[in-house]
Structures are given as structure tokens and as C-alpha cells.
Enzyme design. Structure first.
Site, PDB file in Angstrom:
ATOM      1  CB  CYS A 100       1.029  -6.302  13.968  1.00 28.15           C
ATOM      2  SG  CYS A 100       2.107  -4.897  13.647  1.00 28.15           S
ATOM      3  NE  ARG A 110       0.352  -8.632   2.321  1.00 25.31           N
ATOM      4  CZ  ARG A 110      -0.195  -8.255   3.468  1.00 25.31           C
ATOM      5  NH1 ARG A 110      -1.237  -8.877   3.956  1.00 25.31           N
ATOM      6  NH2 ARG A 110       0.323  -7.264   4.168  1.00 25.31           N
ATOM      7  NE  ARG A 162      -2.311  -1.269   3.538  1.00 22.21           N
ATOM      8  CZ  ARG A 162      -1.859  -0.440   4.454  1.00 22.21           C
ATOM      9  NH1 ARG A 162      -2.034   0.855   4.332  1.00 22.21           N
ATOM     10  NH2 ARG A 162      -1.239  -0.894   5.520  1.00 22.21           N
ATOM     11  CG  HIS A 168      -6.879  -3.377  10.005  1.00 24.34           C
ATOM     12  ND1 HIS A 168      -5.600  -2.871  10.121  1.00 24.34           N
ATOM     13  CD2 HIS A 168      -6.793  -4.397   9.104  1.00 24.34           C
ATOM     14  CE1 HIS A 168      -4.776  -3.560   9.339  1.00 24.34           C
ATOM     15  NE2 HIS A 168      -5.470  -4.489   8.719  1.00 24.34           N
ATOM     16  CG  ASP A 183      -6.992  -7.489   6.736  1.00 23.48           C
ATOM     17  OD1 ASP A 183      -5.995  -7.337   7.459  1.00 23.48           O
ATOM     18  OD2 ASP A 183      -7.276  -6.702   5.811  1.00 23.48           O
ATOM     19  CB  SER A 212      -0.447  -3.539   7.996  1.00 31.20           C
ATOM     20  OG  SER A 212      -1.641  -2.871   7.676  1.00 31.20           O
ATOM     21  CE  LYS A 241      -6.837  -4.094   4.827  1.00 30.14           C
ATOM     22  NZ  LYS A 241      -5.557  -4.170   5.445  1.00 30.14           N
ATOM     23  CE1 TYR A 284       0.766  -7.915  -4.211  1.00 27.23           C
ATOM     24  CE2 TYR A 284       1.714  -6.325  -2.706  1.00 27.23           C
ATOM     25  CZ  TYR A 284       1.474  -7.638  -3.059  1.00 27.23           C
ATOM     26  OH  TYR A 284       1.939  -8.656  -2.261  1.00 27.23           O
TER      27      TYR A 284
HETATM   28  P1  GTP Z   1      -1.847  -7.721   7.355  1.00 26.57           P
HETATM   29  O1  GTP Z   1      -2.344  -8.753   6.408  1.00 26.57           O
HETATM   30  O2  GTP Z   1      -0.801  -6.826   6.752  1.00 26.57           O
HETATM   31  O3  GTP Z   1      -2.955  -6.906   7.966  1.00 26.57           O
HETATM   32  O4  GTP Z   1      -1.000  -8.481   8.516  1.00 26.57           O
HETATM   33  P2  GTP Z   1      -1.424  -9.417   9.745  1.00 26.57           P
HETATM   34  O5  GTP Z   1      -1.764  -8.560  10.923  1.00 26.57           O
HETATM   35  O6  GTP Z   1      -2.423 -10.416   9.335  1.00 26.57           O
HETATM   36  O7  GTP Z   1      -0.031 -10.114  10.107  1.00 26.57           O
HETATM   37  P3  GTP Z   1       0.453 -11.635   9.909  1.00 26.57           P
HETATM   38  O8  GTP Z   1      -0.313 -12.606  10.755  1.00 26.57           O
HETATM   39  O9  GTP Z   1       0.522 -11.918   8.469  1.00 26.57           O
HETATM   40  O10 GTP Z   1       1.913 -11.565  10.522  1.00 26.57           O
HETATM   41  C1  GTP Z   1       2.910 -10.711  10.026  1.00 26.57           C
HETATM   42  C2  GTP Z   1       4.258 -11.125  10.514  1.00 26.57           C
HETATM   43  O11 GTP Z   1       4.300 -11.197  11.942  1.00 26.57           O
HETATM   44  C3  GTP Z   1       4.660 -12.495   9.990  1.00 26.57           C
HETATM   45  O12 GTP Z   1       5.975 -12.442   9.514  1.00 26.57           O
HETATM   46  C4  GTP Z   1       4.566 -13.376  11.214  1.00 26.57           C
HETATM   47  O13 GTP Z   1       5.490 -14.427  11.161  1.00 26.57           O
HETATM   48  C5  GTP Z   1       4.844 -12.434  12.387  1.00 26.57           C
HETATM   49  N1  GTP Z   1       4.121 -12.871  13.610  1.00 26.57           N
HETATM   50  C6  GTP Z   1       2.814 -13.186  13.705  1.00 26.57           C
HETATM   51  N2  GTP Z   1       2.484 -13.592  14.967  1.00 26.57           N
HETATM   52  C7  GTP Z   1       3.614 -13.496  15.687  1.00 26.57           C
HETATM   53  C8  GTP Z   1       3.922 -13.773  17.080  1.00 26.57           C
HETATM   54  O14 GTP Z   1       3.094 -14.182  17.886  1.00 26.57           O
HETATM   55  N3  GTP Z   1       5.210 -13.551  17.464  1.00 26.57           N
HETATM   56  C9  GTP Z   1       6.159 -13.088  16.602  1.00 26.57           C
HETATM   57  N4  GTP Z   1       7.394 -12.890  17.061  1.00 26.57           N
HETATM   58  N5  GTP Z   1       5.916 -12.838  15.282  1.00 26.57           N
HETATM   59  C10 GTP Z   1       4.658 -13.036  14.834  1.00 26.57           C
HETATM   60  C1  SPV Z   2      -2.674  -4.514   5.245  1.00 25.99           C
HETATM   61  O1  SPV Z   2      -1.729  -3.820   4.834  1.00 25.99           O
HETATM   62  O2  SPV Z   2      -3.222  -4.324   6.354  1.00 25.99           O
HETATM   63  C2  SPV Z   2      -3.165  -5.642   4.427  1.00 25.99           C
HETATM   64  C3  SPV Z   2      -2.630  -5.791   3.076  1.00 25.99           C
HETATM   65  O3  SPV Z   2      -4.006  -6.390   4.887  1.00 25.99           O
HETATM   66  S1  SPV Z   2      -3.461  -4.820   1.901  1.00 25.99           S
HETATM   67  O4  SPV Z   2      -4.615  -5.553   1.430  1.00 25.99           O
HETATM   68  O5  SPV Z   2      -2.532  -4.566   0.793  1.00 25.99           O
HETATM   69  O6  SPV Z   2      -3.898  -3.576   2.493  1.00 25.99           O
HETATM   70 MN    MN Z   3      -4.552  -5.805   7.048  1.00 25.49          MN
END
Ligand code: GTP
Ligand code: SPV
Ligand code: MN
Length: 598
Positions: free
Chosen positions: A263, A378, A69, A239, A286, A261, A219, A210
Site C-alpha cells: 500500500c 520483489r 506470505r 509495520h 517496512d 502490505s 515479519k 520466500y
Molecule cells: P510491502 O513491502 O508489501 O509492505 O508494501 P509497501 O507498503 O512498501 O508498498 P509499495 O511502496 O511497494 O507499493 C505497492 C504498490 O502500490 C506499488 O505497485 C506502487 O506502485 C503502488 N503505489 C505506491 N504509492 C502509490 C500512490 O501514491 N498512489 C498510487 N495510486 N499507487 C501507489
Molecule cells: C509485506 O507483505 O508486508 C512485506 C513482504 O513486506 S514480506 O516480507 O514477504 O512479508
Molecule cells: Mn511490509
């Protein structure tokens, strides 16, 4: 196809502006999907993956400038700047439209203009909304088909007189007669525009193909426009992931969680508990739309129909359910490609086969500093590929929420878990979420803590101060005992050497179990200056590989750091001026007094 006059004349209007080679109305069928995929394979913009290893799955590489984004190119175009507030980029709607119409004019020459009808939320659900996206990107069409309920059925729901959210999208690369297309058409970053018009509920996006920039149901619609609808109509567009948690006695509760995001939402949504007898199932990873039901409880739906998840570090160790969700019927963008046409990424759990290409299509060298899979690469896969999808994921009524969690990447200060004393205190906790920045956004210095209220900083379609007030007001809509309890969690606290103190992932289930029991009002919490923290022994640490001094650090409330934190929050709050609700000042003052007490 449709007799909806408004829709037909709107499509005609945009056809005249974009001047495409032809117009195609998407019906969402498997045959249509296959035709588009075949077309993309034919022109070299997609690669079909090894049918034995990844059945019905495809691979894509974007342009270097189009990997996440673009927040600095994202605009909330409300009539007044104050309506967009201090956390959004603003432009006057008419001025923005004039600017964009110049670049939209003739932008689809030589390309097909696709018309994509879609539903955010289950088809016919009374909490669902219909959108129509116009795009010149076949990549967007096949992604919208996974991420939303797309095609003829959505058009049927719209009917002859139904309303839709109009979503306009072009990658901005018209093709001259005979000109060969590039692999990933888009515009340079400074020429991209991601625009929301909250007053008229329109979305105009230009120059990116993308993710959240281009899949406009996600979003742009389900958060930025929907947050405005939610404010007007008395509900919440957030979110947030949604999961269900079942305890060993078979009792089930639903939890929603907002983390910024990258996290950990997808990971927590699909987590496999490490503690005996507990089960987690996924509703969404999400976005959550939540409103109070007739029973006074807060009911949530996941408006999406698929996962658009971060790939790197996804493995059978970290997130087996995500790993299993992407074995087939999956689209991969910006990961590595092995010589036998399978995918590879950092943290997949085994070494890259010799001859693997990186996300740019160059030979990957594991000894170099360059990554194989782009950090924001992704996967896109349907919800029903998830082995632990919750039986109610498609329910139009949604699921009743018992607890709401707020979290971010905080290396210091914020304990592993604590509980708000009240709804308003919980709103305060949500309003000051902080997180180290991640690769999900282009153009941010990485690793710095920034405030990301409710994980909505990039996604709120109006003044964030008024959004805080909306949350406060939502708490008055039902009886206190019906309100979800609110918690802060932080899986990312670090020791002096920069190592995570908490193992995270599956072990987070121990915290979920504690939260579950708190929702049953189990007497396992005690007061602290910042809120309720677990009593000694309240968290199940059986079989956990964390030293007891590290457990203490995870729950430490360091007064010096908290004083800094509060001063920083006061600075942050000051940007909202008179839009900051009085209630939040009161909540912050109470914590400040507690911290300063001794
Ligand atoms: P968006 O799709 O961008 O909104 O992200 P999201 O909040 O769904 O994050 P996602 O679960 O994809 O995790 C993002 C990164 O954080 C990945 O590289 C994970 O491996 C890492 N991660 C997730 N959970 C944990 C955790 O409990 N501990 C640690 N250290 N890393 C984590
Ligand atoms: C985020 O950035 O929080 C996402 C990926 O979930 S996107 O759909 O590109 O916004
Ligand atoms: Mn997201």
C-alpha cells in the site's frame, strides 16, 4: 567461532533433528556470499544477471505455490487461544511443536544446514536484538545477509553468554542420495507452517522459502515476536516506514507511517518531493521499533538492513530512488528475464525486449493476459544502495518521530488527509485502518476492503485488543507535547469511474509538507466531524494537475458513507469483546455523535 554454550547445544540439538549432510556457520563475508551464489548458479537455482547492465545482481524464480506470505498457514502459538486473539490463527504450543517435529525430523537430509547469526537493528545498539536462524535454504542465507546485519559481527555481539531469538527454518525437501534437486524446493501451501511461540520467543517455519515466510528476521521476529517484547518492555514494534523531511528553511523532522502490505510504504519512504525546496530521505521502508527516550520524545530505528520491495510499477517515473537502488548489488525474485540477461517488469518504463521470459520461465507474450513479473515479485537490496538514505539510518539511538501516519487503499469515505484530535483519537484511527486487499498475501480475494489495524493484522504476536491498549498506554508515558501528532492519509480515493482522484507518488509530498507545518502548530487546520482537516488553501496545489472539483471530492466527508463506516467499525470492534479498550469506544462514540448531529 563461538563459545556460547547455549547456542552450541541448541545447534547440535537441531542437527540431530534435521540430520543434514553438513552444518555451516555463516560469517557474512563477501567470499562466503560469492561461494553460495556460485553454488546456486551452478545448480540452476540462480542466474547471474548481465554484469554490464546489473553489476553483481542475481535472478531467482520460485515455485508457483511460494510467491507471497501465507496468512492462513501462519500461527500464533500462545498457551491460550485468547492470548492470540480474534485476528490470529492459533494452536496450542505443545501440540504445534509435536506436529512440526514430525515434519522437521530428517527434513534436511542431503542438504547443508546453515547457521545464520544476525542482528535486528545496528550492531551493538541498545535497541537491537540478536537472532540465530537455522535454514537449509541458500537463498535465505544470501537474503538475510542483505536484510540484516549478518555474520561474525552479530555472533561477537552475542558473546559467550548472550541471549538470542531462535529461528528454525526448513523448506521441507530432504534429498535422497544422488537425487537431483528441484529449482525451488518447498511444500504445497496446505503443508506450510509459519509459527511464532510468543511465550518462549521462538520461531518455527516450514515449507516456504520466500519473503516473510522464510526470512525470519523480518515479519516473524521484528514484528510478531518483537510486538510481544514491546508489550512486555514498554515499546512499539510496528509495520512502518521511517522518513525524514526537510523544509526549504533546512528544518528537519522524522515521520513514521503504517500502511498495509503493498500500500505504498517503500514508495513514500523514498519519495522525491514535487514541491520546490523540500527534501525526503529514507530511514526504513517496512518496520520501525520505537521507544521513548530520556528527552520524552519517541525515537525510532529501522531494525532491517535492506529493502525487500515490490517490483511491478517501479520506474524512473513512479519511484526513481527505488529504481536507482536496484541498478547493482540486487537480488530479483519472480520478475521477467530478458534475452540479454537483464530484468523486466510491468511498469518499468519501456517495452519488454523480444524474447523476454516471464517469471515462470516461459516466453512472455505482451498480448496475453498473463503477467510477465509476478504481482508480488520483489527486489532485495542493501539500504546503502538508496541514493537518499538518511545519514542517521544506522544510528543506534534512531531518530525522533514528530508524526505518525496511518493509511490504506480506500476507494471511498476516507479523505486525502485528516488529523487526530488527540493521541487516543489517533489510536482509534490506527485501530480501524481498512484497505482493499493486495497481492502481498496468498489466498485473499482481491479488491475487497478488510480491516487491517495499524497495518499489523498479519503481524501482531498477541491479542490485538491488548495491542490497542498498549498503544493507549504508550500515550501516557510522556508529556502531551512530546507525543507525535497522528494523521490519516489516503492516496487511493477513486472517482465514479474507478480512477484515482489523487496522482499520488511524488505529489504526496504536498501532504507531507502540510503535516510538517502542522507539527510546528501552524494555524492551517480546522475542526470537522471526524478530526482536523486542512483549511482551504492550506495544501500547496501550485502546478498540480487535479481539477478543483476533484480536490473537493478528496476532502469530502460524506455522512451517509461515514454512517456505514461507523457501523462497520462497531461490528469490527465487537470481535475484541472485553479486550477492546474503553478509550476506543469513547473516541468512536464522539465521531458517531458528530456525524449524526445534522
Ligand atoms: P510491502 O513491502 O508489501 O509492505 O508494501 P509497501 O507498503 O512498501 O508498498 P509499495 O511502496 O511497494 O507499493 C505497492 C504498490 O502500490 C506499488 O505497485 C506502487 O506502485 C503502488 N503505489 C505506491 N504509492 C502509490 C500512490 O501514491 N498512489 C498510487 N495510486 N499507487 C501507489
Ligand atoms: C509485506 O507483505 O508486508 C512485506 C513482504 O513486506 S514480506 O516480507 O514477504 O512479508
Ligand atoms: Mn511490509
Amino acid at each position: 567461532m563461538t563459545n556460547n554454550k547455549e547456542l552450541l547445544s541448541w545447534v547440535k540439538k537441531w542437527e540431530d533433528i534435521f540430520k543434514p549432510k553438513n552444518v555451516y556457520w555463516c560469517n557474512g563475508s563477501e567470499e562466503e556470499n560469492q561461494d553460495i551464489l556460485n553454488y546456486m548458479v551452478g545448480n540452476g537455482s540462480a542466474i547471474k544477471l548481465n554484469e554490464e547492465k546489473r553489476p553483481n545482481s542475481y535472478y531467482f524464480q520460485t515455485d508457483d505455490s511460494d510467491v507471497a506470505r501465507v496468512e492462513n498457514r501462519t500461527f500464533i502459538c500462545s498457551p491460550l487461544e485468547e492470548e492470540a486473539g480474534p485476528t490470529n490463527n492459533w494452536e496450542e504450543p505443545q501440540r504445534m511443536k509435536e506436529k512440526m517435529l514430525k515434519v522437521f525430523s530428517g527434513a534436511m537430509q542431503g542438504r547443508t544446514m546453515y547457521v545464520i547469526p544476525f542482528s535486528m537493528g545496528p550492531l551493538k545498539g541498545d535497541k537491537s536484538y540478536i537472532g540465530i536462524q537455522i535454514t537449509d535454504s541458500p537463498y535465505v542465507v544470501i537474503h538475510m545477509r542483505i536484510m540484516t546485519r549478518m555474520g561474525k559481527e552479530a555472533l561477537d555481539v552475542l558473546g559467550d553468554n548472550g541471549q538470542f531469538v531462535p529461528c528454525i527454518h526448513s523448506v521441507g525437501r530432504p534429498l535422497k542420495e544422488g537425487e537431483k534437486d528441484v529449482k525451488w524446493p518447498c511444500r504445497p501451501i496446505e503443508e506450510k507452517y509459519i509459527c511464532q511461540f510468543p511465550q518462549t520467543k521462538e520461531i518455527w517455519s516450514y515449507g516456504s522459502g520466500y519473503g516473510g515466510n522464510a526470512l525470519l528476521g523480518k515479519k516473524c521476529f521484528a514484528l510478531r515476536i518483537a510486538s510481544v517484547l514491546g508489550k512486555e518492555e514498554g515499546w512499539l514494534a510496528e509495520h512502518m516506514l521511517i522518513l525524514s523531511l526537510t523544509n526549504p528553511q533546512g528544518e528537519k523532522k522524522y515521520i513514521a507511517a503504517a500502511f498495509p502490505s503493498a500500500c505504498g510504504k517503500t514508495n513514500l519512504a523514498m519519495v522525491i518531493p514535487t514541491i520546490q525546496g523540500w527534501k525526503v530521505e529514507t530511514v526504513g521502508d517496512d518496520i520501525a521499533w520505537m521507544r521513548f527516550g530520556k528527552d520524552g520524545k519517541l525515537w525510532a530505528i529501522n531494525p532491517e538492513n535492506g529493502f525487500f520491495g515490490v517490483v511491478p510499477q517501479t520506474s524512473m517515473d513512479t519511484n526513481p530512488n527505488a529504481f536507482l537502488s536496484i541498478q547493482k548489488n540486487t537480488l530479483f525474485t519472480n520478475v521477467g528475464l530478458t534475452p540479454d540477461k537483464d530484468v523486466w517488469w510491468e511498469g518499468i518504463g519501456y517495452n519488454a525486449p523480444k524474447g523476454t521470459l516471464n517469471w515462470k520461465g516461459e516466453l512472455y507474450d505482451e498480448n496475453s493476459d498473463e503477467v510477465c513479473a509476478q504481482k508480488n515479485s520483489r527486489f532485495t537490496t542493501p539500504l546503502n544502495e538508496c541514493p537518499v538514505i538518511d545519514p542517521l539510518y544506522n544510528s543506534p539511538q534512531g531518530v525522533p518521530i514528530s508524526a505518525i501516519l496511518f493509511g490504506g487503499r480506500r476507494p471511498t469515505t476516507i479523505p486525502l488527509v485528516y488529523e487526530a484530535k488527540s493521541w487516543n483519537h489517533g489510536v482509534m484511527i490506527g485501530s480501524v485502518i481498512g484497505s482493499e486487499t493486495t497481492a502481498a498475501v496468498i489466498g485473499l480475494k482481491q479488491g475487497e476492503v478488510r480491516r487491517d489495524p495499524f497495518a499489523m493484522k498479519p503481524f501482531c504476536g498477541y491479542n490485538m485488543g491488548d495491542y490497542f491498549k498498549h498503544w493507549i498506554d504508550m500515550g501516557k508515558k510522556t508529556q502531551k507535547e512530546n507525543l507525535p501528532k497522528i494523521f490519516s492519509v489516503n492516496w487511493f480515493k477513486k472517482d465514479e469511474n474507478g480512477n484515482f482522484l489523487w496522482p499520488g507518488y511524488g505529489e504526496n509530498s504536498r501532504i507531507l509538507a502540510y503535516i510538517f507545518d502542522r507539527c510546528n502548530n501552524k494555524d492551517i487546520a480546522q475542526d470537522s466531524p471526524i478530526g482536523k482537516i486542512p483549511k482551504k488553501g492550506a495544501i500547496n496545489i501550485e502546478g498540480l494537475d487535479v481539477k478543483s472539483e476533484d480536490m473537493d471530492k478528496l476532502f469530502e466527508i460524506n455522512r451517509t458513507l461515514w454512517k456505514e463506516e461507523i457501523a462497520n467499525i462497531e461490528d469490527f470492534y465487537s470481535i475484541f469483546k472485553e479486550h477492546l479498550p474503553e478509550e476506543l469506544k469513547i473516541e468512536l462514540q464522539e465521531i458517531k455523535d458528530n456525524i449524526n448531529k445534522n
